[in-house]
Motif scaffolding. Structure first.
Motif, PDB file in Angstrom:
ATOM      1  N   ILE A  19     -31.239 -14.911 -28.188  1.00  0.00           N
ATOM      2  CA  ILE A  19     -30.390 -13.989 -27.423  1.00  0.00           C
ATOM      3  C   ILE A  19     -29.394 -14.766 -26.562  1.00  0.00           C
ATOM      4  N   HIS A  20     -28.127 -14.437 -26.723  1.00  0.00           N
ATOM      5  CA  HIS A  20     -27.085 -15.077 -25.920  1.00  0.00           C
ATOM      6  C   HIS A  20     -27.208 -14.625 -24.467  1.00  0.00           C
ATOM      7  N   MET A  21     -27.361 -15.568 -23.562  1.00  0.00           N
ATOM      8  CA  MET A  21     -27.393 -15.248 -22.133  1.00  0.00           C
ATOM      9  C   MET A  21     -26.616 -16.320 -21.392  1.00  0.00           C
TER      10      MET A  21
ATOM     11  N   MET B  80     -30.366 -18.372 -25.678  1.00  0.00           N
ATOM     12  CA  MET B  80     -29.300 -19.243 -26.140  1.00  0.00           C
ATOM     13  C   MET B  80     -28.410 -19.641 -24.961  1.00  0.00           C
ATOM     14  N   HIS B  81     -27.963 -20.860 -24.961  1.00  0.00           N
ATOM     15  CA  HIS B  81     -27.150 -21.439 -23.889  1.00  0.00           C
ATOM     16  C   HIS B  81     -27.946 -21.581 -22.587  1.00  0.00           C
ATOM     17  N   ALA B  82     -29.275 -21.430 -22.686  1.00  0.00           N
ATOM     18  CA  ALA B  82     -30.171 -21.658 -21.542  1.00  0.00           C
ATOM     19  C   ALA B  82     -29.763 -20.896 -20.283  1.00  0.00           C
TER      20      ALA B  82
ATOM     21  N   THR C  44     -26.297 -26.558 -31.405  1.00  0.00           N
ATOM     22  CA  THR C  44     -24.907 -26.987 -31.277  1.00  0.00           C
ATOM     23  C   THR C  44     -23.968 -25.844 -30.913  1.00  0.00           C
ATOM     24  N   ASP C  45     -24.188 -24.669 -31.518  1.00  0.00           N
ATOM     25  CA  ASP C  45     -23.182 -23.604 -31.487  1.00  0.00           C
ATOM     26  C   ASP C  45     -22.013 -24.030 -32.376  1.00  0.00           C
ATOM     27  N   LEU C  46     -22.375 -24.629 -33.497  1.00  0.00           N
ATOM     28  CA  LEU C  46     -21.363 -25.170 -34.392  1.00  0.00           C
ATOM     29  C   LEU C  46     -20.447 -24.075 -34.897  1.00  0.00           C
TER      30      LEU C  46
ATOM     31  N   VAL D 135     -30.799 -25.188 -33.845  1.00  0.00           N
ATOM     32  CA  VAL D 135     -31.185 -23.770 -33.889  1.00  0.00           C
ATOM     33  C   VAL D 135     -30.006 -22.819 -33.702  1.00  0.00           C
ATOM     34  N   HIS D 136     -28.791 -23.359 -33.625  1.00  0.00           N
ATOM     35  CA  HIS D 136     -27.668 -22.499 -33.257  1.00  0.00           C
ATOM     36  C   HIS D 136     -26.392 -22.905 -34.000  1.00  0.00           C
ATOM     37  N   VAL D 137     -26.292 -22.420 -35.232  1.00  0.00           N
ATOM     38  CA  VAL D 137     -25.118 -22.733 -36.052  1.00  0.00           C
ATOM     39  C   VAL D 137     -24.489 -21.418 -36.521  1.00  0.00           C
TER      40      VAL D 137
ATOM     41  N   GLY E  60     -30.769 -13.309 -34.803  1.00  0.00           N
ATOM     42  CA  GLY E  60     -29.854 -13.906 -33.830  1.00  0.00           C
ATOM     43  C   GLY E  60     -28.501 -14.143 -34.496  1.00  0.00           C
ATOM     44  N   GLU E  61     -27.514 -14.435 -33.800  1.00  0.00           N
ATOM     45  CA  GLU E  61     -27.393 -14.424 -32.357  1.00  0.00           C
ATOM     46  C   GLU E  61     -27.233 -12.986 -31.886  1.00  0.00           C
ATOM     47  N   VAL E  62     -28.133 -12.566 -31.027  1.00  0.00           N
ATOM     48  CA  VAL E  62     -28.029 -11.250 -30.404  1.00  0.00           C
ATOM     49  C   VAL E  62     -27.224 -11.461 -29.118  1.00  0.00           C
TER      50      VAL E  62
ATOM     51  N   MET F  67     -21.948 -19.862 -28.763  1.00  0.00           N
ATOM     52  CA  MET F  67     -21.650 -19.124 -27.551  1.00  0.00           C
ATOM     53  C   MET F  67     -20.817 -17.930 -27.864  1.00  0.00           C
ATOM     54  N   ARG F  68     -20.422 -17.810 -29.105  1.00  0.00           N
ATOM     55  CA  ARG F  68     -19.621 -16.683 -29.491  1.00  0.00           C
ATOM     56  C   ARG F  68     -18.386 -16.592 -28.644  1.00  0.00           C
ATOM     57  N   PHE F  69     -17.885 -17.706 -28.226  1.00  0.00           N
ATOM     58  CA  PHE F  69     -16.594 -17.735 -27.596  1.00  0.00           C
ATOM     59  C   PHE F  69     -15.726 -16.987 -28.526  1.00  0.00           C
TER      60      PHE F  69
HETATM   61 ZN   LIG Z   1     -23.669 -17.504 -27.748  1.00  0.00          ZN
END
Ligand SMILES: [Zn+2]
Length: 334
Positions: A189-191, A231-233, A287-289, A40-42, A157-159, A1-3
């Protein structure tokens, strides 16, 4: 999530032991190879000596505060055993390798290029390198094309234009999407969500409205052969997400980030709604690990414990959908 990691580090979380036991008790035969999972999201990163432990689902109590008060921390320390961060690079590397080998997790990894190369070298069959760009200033179009053409990076990604105050259909990114389309590279793509207080605490350009899934439509119309996943649905904008996926037959989503940060009931409502709307074949596990390796087991446990999903639907989310989306060879995972 690029928090924003900075704020994240200051936070905290409930025990993952419950999920660990769920995950590890699954098959009687310890020797049997675990069914493969594609995450798909590390985010590739090293350990951080200053990182704090973290309690998952910490956003279940959004802090109440004001602009002239101490900025809220969303750390919730009120859990039995917070997830511990990797404090050294070697610790993080070992945790990733263990997930690759013991949990049989294959990962799409973006972020620190040095770390991606290191992880890839250790487990080439389990690491799928991804090249992220969110702003044309980060890389020229020529350099971007070269990087994708040399064969190391398989994914874009992550865009995350939302953090730059931009729509994903902003024309400054259009050529980059054109290159991915031409080379047949899938794009994440982060949305949607970023956590609490993104706009006024950590990322001043962030706008919630720029996470609306509908903002993808113009870009998709310009690139009919481009394959994207959201990403993040698009959390929490499920109606727009469903409408977009209905209108665009090749759009997938991932569940990353929000599955370990928002309240569990909320997460399950969102996932259930997507499946109920008929999109069980277009949901990817992610995960967004970041620097807390146990987020892997925590997030896997959320899907494992979803009693409204059949075993087949869980396997679709964990594996089959990603094999289809990324054109992978399922036999290589046996
Ligand atoms: Zn993100």
């Amino acid at each position: 999530m690029r928090f924003s990691i900075n704020l994240y580090i200051k936070k905290i979380i409930p025990s993952s032991l419950f999920f660990l036991s769920l995950v590890f008790s699954a098959n009687a035969q310890e020797t049997k190879k675990r069914l493969p999972i594609i995450d798909v999201h590390v985010h590739a990163m090293g350990g951080n000596p200053n990182a704090s432990p973290m309690c998952p689902w910490f956003l279940k109590d959004m802090p109440g505060s004001g602009p002239n008060q101490e900025p809220p921390s969303f750390i919730n320390t009120d859990c039995i055993s917070p997830l511990q961060p990797a404090r050294r690079d070697a610790e993080m590397d070992a945790a990733i390798l263990r997930a690759n080998k013991e949990l049989n997790v294959t990962m799409v990894v973006s972020g620190d290029a040095k770390v991606i190369h290191r992880w890839h070298k250790a487990a080439p069959d389990h690491i799928i390198p991804s090249l992220g760009i969110s702003n044309a200033d980060q890389m020229t179009i020529e350099a971007f094309r070269d990087s994708l053409s040399n064969g190391f990076y398989k994914v874009m990604g992550e865009v995350a234009p939302q953090y730059q105050g931009m729509s994903p259909s902003d024309m400054s990114l259009d050529e980059y999407f054109g290159v991915a389309e031409e080379l047949g590279i899938p794009v994440g793509i982060h949305m949607g969500t970023g956590g609490n207080g993104m706009a006024n605490l950590t990322s001043p350009k962030y706008r919630a409205s720029l996470g609306q899934p509908f903002l993808l439509e113009d870009m998709l119309a310009r690139h009919p052969k481009l394959k994207i996943w959201v990403m993040h649905a698009g959390y929490p904008m499920v109606d727009q997400m469903i409408a977009l996926m209905g209108a665009n037959a090749y759009v997938y989503v991932d569940l990353a980030g929000f599955i370990w940060s928002y309240p569990l009931e909320e997460i399950h409502d969102y996932l259930k709604r997507l499946v109920q709307a008929g999109f069980g074949k277009r949901i990817l596990y992610g995960t967004d690990l970041m620097m807390w390796p146990e987020l892997l087991e925590t997030s896997i446990g959320v899907i494992e414990s979803a009693n409204y999903l059949s075993e087949e639907q869980k396997r679709d989310i964990f594996f089959n959908n990603a094999v289809r989306f990324f054109n992978l060879d399922a036999s290589k995972f046996e």
